[in-house]
Write a protein that holds these residues in place. Structure first.
Motif, PDB file in Angstrom:
ATOM      1  N   LEU A 121       0.842  -1.208   0.000  1.00 35.74           N
ATOM      2  CA  LEU A 121       0.000   0.000   0.000  1.00 35.74           C
ATOM      3  C   LEU A 121       0.875   1.255   0.000  1.00 35.74           C
ATOM      4  O   LEU A 121       0.612   2.209  -0.733  1.00 35.74           O
ATOM      5  N   MET A 122       1.933   1.235   0.802  1.00 35.30           N
ATOM      6  CA  MET A 122       2.806   2.412   0.865  1.00 35.30           C
ATOM      7  C   MET A 122       3.606   2.580  -0.429  1.00 35.30           C
ATOM      8  O   MET A 122       3.977   3.689  -0.794  1.00 35.30           O
ATOM      9  N   ARG A 123       3.840   1.469  -1.141  1.00 40.83           N
ATOM     10  CA  ARG A 123       4.503   1.570  -2.447  1.00 40.83           C
ATOM     11  C   ARG A 123       3.584   2.311  -3.427  1.00 40.83           C
ATOM     12  O   ARG A 123       4.032   3.143  -4.209  1.00 40.83           O
ATOM     13  N   VAL A 124       2.296   2.004  -3.364  1.00 41.15           N
ATOM     14  CA  VAL A 124       1.321   2.710  -4.207  1.00 41.15           C
ATOM     15  C   VAL A 124       1.340   4.203  -3.873  1.00 41.15           C
ATOM     16  O   VAL A 124       1.380   5.058  -4.770  1.00 41.15           O
ATOM     17  N   ASN A 125       1.340   4.508  -2.571  1.00 39.61           N
ATOM     18  CA  ASN A 125       1.317   5.918  -2.165  1.00 39.61           C
ATOM     19  C   ASN A 125       2.605   6.637  -2.551  1.00 39.61           C
ATOM     20  O   ASN A 125       2.579   7.806  -2.930  1.00 39.61           O
ATOM     21  N   HIS A 126       3.710   5.924  -2.469  1.00 38.33           N
ATOM     22  CA  HIS A 126       4.988   6.502  -2.888  1.00 38.33           C
ATOM     23  C   HIS A 126       4.948   6.826  -4.385  1.00 38.33           C
ATOM     24  O   HIS A 126       5.342   7.916  -4.808  1.00 38.33           O
ATOM     25  N   THR A 127       4.424   5.895  -5.182  1.00 33.41           N
ATOM     26  CA  THR A 127       4.301   6.144  -6.628  1.00 33.41           C
ATOM     27  C   THR A 127       3.376   7.334  -6.881  1.00 33.41           C
ATOM     28  O   THR A 127       3.652   8.167  -7.750  1.00 33.41           O
ATOM     29  N   GLY A 128       2.303   7.425  -6.105  1.00 35.35           N
ATOM     30  CA  GLY A 128       1.404   8.578  -6.236  1.00 35.35           C
ATOM     31  C   GLY A 128       2.153   9.877  -6.013  1.00 35.35           C
ATOM     32  O   GLY A 128       1.934  10.872  -6.710  1.00 35.35           O
ATOM     33  N   GLU A 129       3.053   9.873  -5.056  1.00 29.66           N
ATOM     34  CA  GLU A 129       3.820  11.095  -4.756  1.00 29.66           C
ATOM     35  C   GLU A 129       4.883  11.372  -5.821  1.00 29.66           C
ATOM     36  O   GLU A 129       5.194  12.524  -6.094  1.00 29.66           O
ATOM     37  N   VAL A 130       5.417  10.315  -6.435  1.00 23.38           N
ATOM     38  CA  VAL A 130       6.330  10.498  -7.576  1.00 23.38           C
ATOM     39  C   VAL A 130       5.550  11.193  -8.700  1.00 23.38           C
ATOM     40  O   VAL A 130       6.025  12.153  -9.313  1.00 23.38           O
ATOM     41  N   CYS A 131       4.310  10.727  -8.923  1.00 24.98           N
ATOM     42  CA  CYS A 131       3.457  11.338  -9.954  1.00 24.98           C
ATOM     43  C   CYS A 131       3.145  12.786  -9.602  1.00 24.98           C
ATOM     44  O   CYS A 131       3.111  13.654 -10.488  1.00 24.98           O
ATOM     45  N   ALA A 132       2.921  13.057  -8.311  1.00 24.57           N
ATOM     46  CA  ALA A 132       2.604  14.433  -7.887  1.00 24.57           C
ATOM     47  C   ALA A 132       3.768  15.361  -8.213  1.00 24.57           C
ATOM     48  O   ALA A 132       3.577  16.470  -8.732  1.00 24.57           O
ATOM     49  N   GLN A 133       4.996  14.899  -7.949  1.00 25.63           N
ATOM     50  CA  GLN A 133       6.176  15.703  -8.293  1.00 25.63           C
ATOM     51  C   GLN A 133       6.176  16.018  -9.783  1.00 25.63           C
ATOM     52  O   GLN A 133       6.408  17.154 -10.197  1.00 25.63           O
ATOM     53  N   ALA A 134       5.920  14.972 -10.578  1.00 26.86           N
ATOM     54  CA  ALA A 134       5.971  15.124 -12.029  1.00 26.86           C
ATOM     55  C   ALA A 134       4.860  16.038 -12.536  1.00 26.86           C
ATOM     56  O   ALA A 134       5.086  16.887 -13.398  1.00 26.86           O
ATOM     57  N   LEU A 135       3.648  15.882 -11.981  1.00 22.39           N
ATOM     58  CA  LEU A 135       2.522  16.727 -12.408  1.00 22.39           C
ATOM     59  C   LEU A 135       2.807  18.192 -12.107  1.00 22.39           C
ATOM     60  O   LEU A 135       2.636  19.063 -12.957  1.00 22.39           O
ATOM     61  N   TYR A 136       3.240  18.457 -10.889  1.00 21.83           N
ATOM     62  CA  TYR A 136       3.508  19.844 -10.495  1.00 21.83           C
ATOM     63  C   TYR A 136       4.673  20.418 -11.304  1.00 21.83           C
ATOM     64  O   TYR A 136       4.619  21.557 -11.753  1.00 21.83           O
ATOM     65  N   ASP A 137       5.723  19.632 -11.501  1.00 22.76           N
ATOM     66  CA  ASP A 137       6.877  20.133 -12.251  1.00 22.76           C
ATOM     67  C   ASP A 137       6.522  20.352 -13.722  1.00 22.76           C
ATOM     68  O   ASP A 137       6.960  21.327 -14.328  1.00 22.76           O
ATOM     69  N   GLY A 138       5.721  19.441 -14.263  1.00 21.62           N
ATOM     70  CA  GLY A 138       5.283  19.582 -15.646  1.00 21.62           C
ATOM     71  C   GLY A 138       4.461  20.853 -15.824  1.00 21.62           C
ATOM     72  O   GLY A 138       4.652  21.613 -16.783  1.00 21.62           O
ATOM     73  N   GLN A 139       3.580  21.106 -14.866  1.00 14.70           N
ATOM     74  CA  GLN A 139       2.751  22.315 -14.939  1.00 14.70           C
ATOM     75  C   GLN A 139       3.591  23.577 -14.745  1.00 14.70           C
ATOM     76  O   GLN A 139       3.380  24.576 -15.418  1.00 14.70           O
ATOM     77  N   ALA A 140       4.529  23.503 -13.816  1.00 16.22           N
ATOM     78  CA  ALA A 140       5.383  24.671 -13.555  1.00 16.22           C
ATOM     79  C   ALA A 140       6.221  25.003 -14.794  1.00 16.22           C
ATOM     80  O   ALA A 140       6.549  26.161 -15.041  1.00 16.22           O
ATOM     81  N   LEU A 141       6.522  23.974 -15.587  1.00 20.14           N
ATOM     82  CA  LEU A 141       7.326  24.181 -16.796  1.00 20.14           C
ATOM     83  C   LEU A 141       6.589  25.043 -17.811  1.00 20.14           C
ATOM     84  O   LEU A 141       7.168  25.917 -18.445  1.00 20.14           O
ATOM     85  N   THR A 142       5.268  24.785 -17.954  1.00 15.74           N
ATOM     86  CA  THR A 142       4.532  25.441 -19.041  1.00 15.74           C
ATOM     87  C   THR A 142       3.562  26.521 -18.565  1.00 15.74           C
ATOM     88  O   THR A 142       3.014  27.240 -19.391  1.00 15.74           O
TER      89      THR A 142
END
Ligand SMILES: [Fe+2]
Ligand SMILES: [Fe+2]
Length: 214
Positions: free
Chosen positions: A55-76
């Motif tokens: 379960l915590m692996r799923v949540n960790h992946t969710g947070e990896v995605c959160a980093q990517a989503l926010y960084d992707g948005q901050a880029l553009t």
């Protein structure tokens, strides 16, 4: 788009995927009444430990995605206020990422092997949302965070009773994500349609089902 934004983005991607992101806030601890339970958590039954680890692996992946989503948005993102909002929220997401990584180690398990793929996919989605304009971008944050809150509620229900450490982390994350969503709406985000939200639920299901195992 300046080259330094790209370089910063690449650096952050490497740090996220190699587990080098450090938390600014201390890891949430179980309330004092659960201290005894916390001691028990250190000697959790193996089956509980494995389930909690997955379960915590799923949540960790969710947070990896959160980093990517926010960084992707901050880029553009075009508006510097929005960019700043994204960066502030991303700092809290970094805490979540580091807390989940720490808990994975305590549970003697590893992050998902699929994280680089999820990062890349999320980064592109974030960048696309950023290009669509601030209202859409902030609406996307709200829709995502609503999704994450629902997901965290499910995980809080599924988490073994004995795992008070993971519970304390997920509860703090739940509070932060709800605030991120509200702030995005308050900053002018346009709520997404029910249809789009359902599509996002489907995408999230794929992520949670695969990262539980792989
Ligand atoms: Fe988060
Ligand atoms: Fe969040």
């Amino acid at each position: 788009m300046e080259i330094d934004r790209l370089v910063t983005g690449f650096d952050r991607a490497l740090r996220t995927l190699s587990g080098q992101q450090a938390a600014q806030r201390p890891t949430p601890k179980a309330p004092a009444t659960s201290q005894a339970a916390q001691a028990v958590a250190d000697v959790m039954p193996e089956s509980d430990k494995q389930h909690a680890g997955a379960l915590m692996r799923v949540n960790h992946t969710g947070e990896v995605c959160a980093q990517a989503l926010y960084d992707g948005q901050a880029l553009t993102a075009s508006d510097s206020v929005v960019t700043e909002h994204m960066r502030d929220a991303a700092a809290e997401e970094t805490d979540h990422l580091a807390w989940c990584a720490e808990r994975l180690e305590e549970l003697d398990t590893r992050p998902s092997l699929l994280n680089p793929f999820f990062y890349a996919g999320s980064y592109l989605m974030g960048a696309a949302a950023g290009l669509a304009g601030d209202k859409v971008s902030l609406g996307f944050v709200e829709a995502t965070e609503a999704q994450v809150c629902k997901h965290l509620d499910e995980h809080l229900a599924q988490l073994p009773e004995s795992d008070v450490r993971s519970r304390a982390i997920l509860e703090q994350m739940r509070a932060d994500e709800a605030r991120h969503g509200n702030e995005a709406l308050a900053a002018g985000g346009e709520p997404f349609s029910a249809f789009t939200k359902r599509m996002m639920t489907l995408v999230a299901k794929v992520m949670t089902a695969t990262s539980y195992r792989i």
